[in-house]
Every structure is written in structure tokens, then in C-alpha cells.
Design a protein around this motif. Structure first.
Motif, PDB file in Angstrom:
ATOM      1  N   PRO B 133       0.823  -1.215   0.000  1.00  0.00           N
ATOM      2  CA  PRO B 133       0.000   0.000   0.000  1.00  0.00           C
ATOM      3  C   PRO B 133       0.859   1.267   0.000  1.00  0.00           C
ATOM      4  O   PRO B 133       0.537   2.233  -0.696  1.00  0.00           O
ATOM      5  CB  PRO B 133      -0.806  -0.120   1.298  1.00  0.00           C
ATOM      6  N   ASN B 134       1.929   1.271   0.751  1.00  0.00           N
ATOM      7  CA  ASN B 134       2.797   2.448   0.802  1.00  0.00           C
ATOM      8  C   ASN B 134       3.367   2.799  -0.563  1.00  0.00           C
ATOM      9  O   ASN B 134       3.422   3.955  -0.955  1.00  0.00           O
ATOM     10  CB  ASN B 134       3.965   2.204   1.763  1.00  0.00           C
ATOM     11  N   CYS B 135       3.853   1.789  -1.265  1.00  0.00           N
ATOM     12  CA  CYS B 135       4.524   2.020  -2.546  1.00  0.00           C
ATOM     13  C   CYS B 135       3.536   2.234  -3.689  1.00  0.00           C
ATOM     14  O   CYS B 135       3.920   2.681  -4.763  1.00  0.00           O
ATOM     15  CB  CYS B 135       5.446   0.860  -2.874  1.00  0.00           C
ATOM     16  N   ALA B 136       2.262   1.870  -3.466  1.00  0.00           N
ATOM     17  CA  ALA B 136       1.272   2.042  -4.538  1.00  0.00           C
ATOM     18  C   ALA B 136       1.095   3.522  -4.842  1.00  0.00           C
ATOM     19  O   ALA B 136       0.704   3.897  -5.937  1.00  0.00           O
ATOM     20  CB  ALA B 136      -0.057   1.421  -4.120  1.00  0.00           C
ATOM     21  N   SER B 137       1.368   4.375  -3.886  1.00  0.00           N
ATOM     22  CA  SER B 137       1.326   5.850  -3.984  1.00  0.00           C
ATOM     23  C   SER B 137       0.033   6.424  -4.553  1.00  0.00           C
ATOM     24  O   SER B 137      -0.644   5.801  -5.320  1.00  0.00           O
ATOM     25  CB  SER B 137       2.485   6.377  -4.801  1.00  0.00           C
TER      26      SER B 137
END
Lengths: 137, 137
Positions: B133-137
Motif C-alpha cells: 500500500p505504501n509504494c502504490a502511492s
DNA sequence: ATCCTACCTTGGACATTGTCTAAGTCAAGA
DNA sequence: TCTTGACTTAGACAATGTCCAAGGTAGGAT
């Protein structure tokens, strides 16, 4: 792999002797060479090819999806030209031999939504480990 | 991990400050440190601990089955203290974050006899890859 | 056919991760 | 408290992979 060079050309890649040789080395089934093994075999055909070039070419082939990178043991990565048909790997814990295998079902389906933690999951790789007939002694 | 030191003692192992510290660092859930991360954290508690000792201790813990060795990316191996409950891993392709996950079913059953090539198969590991989720931005 | 130029290759230095060894240290039983 | 064999240490070494500046070349342009 035979038409790999054509596919590369379509992508606007320069076709050099070095790239040709690396592609030839990776041609075949059940091929899982390390970068240094690829380099050694490439050197047989093109003695002056540099190690860095082999690494570069392998990375490019992986980036465009023509070759799979496999790390079964935390040692050197291996390169698998059989990227066009999904498969998994069976590894001998003793001697390191690798076979391509085709399990039934889709491992992605085995992961419940509650276990995905909000990830967008792209793929699943399965590694079977055991002892091969040779090493069973 | 809290009773790890007792289990080691039962095996006749000498209980040293260094081993104690490494075991403490590995205590917890969703812990997947590299050897150097373990060393850095161990150094906080025992400044003079040597890198080789951390490697030795980790190898010993893996050998007796108290800790799992995980190589998700061909870079440094990671050490997972959650060896008492079988699980698989979900890895973010972007940032490398690892979560423990529990798929349903048994991947061993998905490999037909004809695909085993005479191997005696001991286990199967599954690695799910995706974007967190963090990297999905 | 030849020229140009951007892309490719080269060799070697460097980085990361892991292993080994000889010498010193210490945990734990006697 | 002594003794001893197992443990730890520091650093050299090994294996694998990355980076860079300088030179070479594939393939389009002329």
C-alpha cells in the motif's frame, strides 16, 4: 529463444556480437546457468567478451521478460530462458540441480483477501526442495 | 523465542553473551533482518560483538531449525524467527517489505507424481510478489 | 559507400555479502 | 579454582555483482 534477436531488433535494440552470443548460450530447455556460467560459455565463442557485458545483457533480457531470474539458494542468481510458459522449480538440496515443474492450480488463489495486507499481488513463485535420485544414493 | 536459550542449553550449547544478544535481536513477529541488520542491532547491546560471530550464530540457529533463512531477492539472506508455524512470504517488489502470510491448502499436493522426476520432496516455499500500500502511492 | 553519433563494450576498480583462520577468551563441569 | 574444549575476535580472503571512463561500432543519414 530462436526469434529473440528479432524481438530485440523490434524494440530498437542494437544487435551486437556479444548480445547474440549471450542469447545463443541461453538457448535450450532446463537451462539455469549462473551469470558466470553464461560468461564462461560465451567466452568459448567470443573470447574477449567482458563479464560486465554479460551482466548487462542478462539484466536487459530479464527487464524485457525474455529470461527469468531465479534465486533458489541465496548464492548466485540463475537465468532461465523458459519465460514464455509459466512454471515453478524443483531444487535438489544436495547438489543444486534444478528442474522446471508444472504444479496444478494457481497459488494466487490460495492467498485469502485477509492475508494480502492491501498489497497488489503480481505473481507467486513456488520452490520445491528435496533430494534428487542421484543424491538419494 | 523466549525459551530459545533453554532449548540451546538442553542441546549442550554454551550460553554466551553474544548468542544471548543475537537471540534477543531476533525476538518478535514479522522480523526479517539481514545478517548485517542483526549485527547492527546486536552491536547496540554488545558493542564488541564480531560480524563472524553473528554469522556463526545465525547459521547455528538455522541448522537446529529455530530460525528460517529467507532469500527473496538474491541479495542478502534474511532471518525469520517464526520457524515454529509454517508460513509463506509476501514481498513488496518496490521497497522489499516482507509480511508473513498463510495461504490455504498445501502446495506439495499441487505437484503431480509425474512432475517429481524421482525426487523425494521435503517442502515447498511460496513467495508472493506485489506492491505494498505504501509504494502504490 | 562513407560518415556520424548515440549506444554498446571493455577492463578494472569498487561494493556487498559471506567464509575462513589463527590466536586469544571464557563457560561450565571437575 | 582450575582446566579445557568450545567460542569469539579481527581481519584477510572469496564470491558475486555494480559502476565508470574511455574506446569501439551498428545502423541510420547523407
Amino acid at each position: 529463444m530462436s526469434d529473440l534477436l528479432e524481438r530485440l531488433r523490434e524494440r530498437g535494440w542494437r544487435l551486437t556480437a556479444q548480445r547474440r552470443v549471450v542469447a545463443e548460450v541461453l538457448d535450450g530447455d532446463h537451462v539455469h546457468y549462473t551469470a558466470d556460467e553464461v560468461h564462461a560459455r560465451a567466452t568459448d565463442r567470443l573470447p574477449e567478451i567482458a563479464r560486465a557485458t554479460v551482466y548487462n545483457t542478462l539484466s536487459e533480457l530479464v527487464a524485457i521478460g525474455e529470461v527469468l531470474e531465479v534465486s533458489t539458494d541465496g548464492r548466485a542468481k540463475r537465468y532461465d530462458p523458459n519465460a514464455r510458459h509459466t512454471h515453478q522449480h524443483l531444487v535438489c538440496s544436495r547438489c543444486g540441480t534444478i528442474r522446471d515443474v508444472h504444479p496444478t492450480g494457481d497459488p494466487l488463489k490460495a492467498l485469502p483477501e485477509a492475508e494480502r495486507y492491501g498489497f497488489t499481488i503480481a505473481d507467486a513463485t513456488v520452490t520445491y526442495r528435496g533430494t534428487c535420485p542421484n543424491c538419494a544414493s
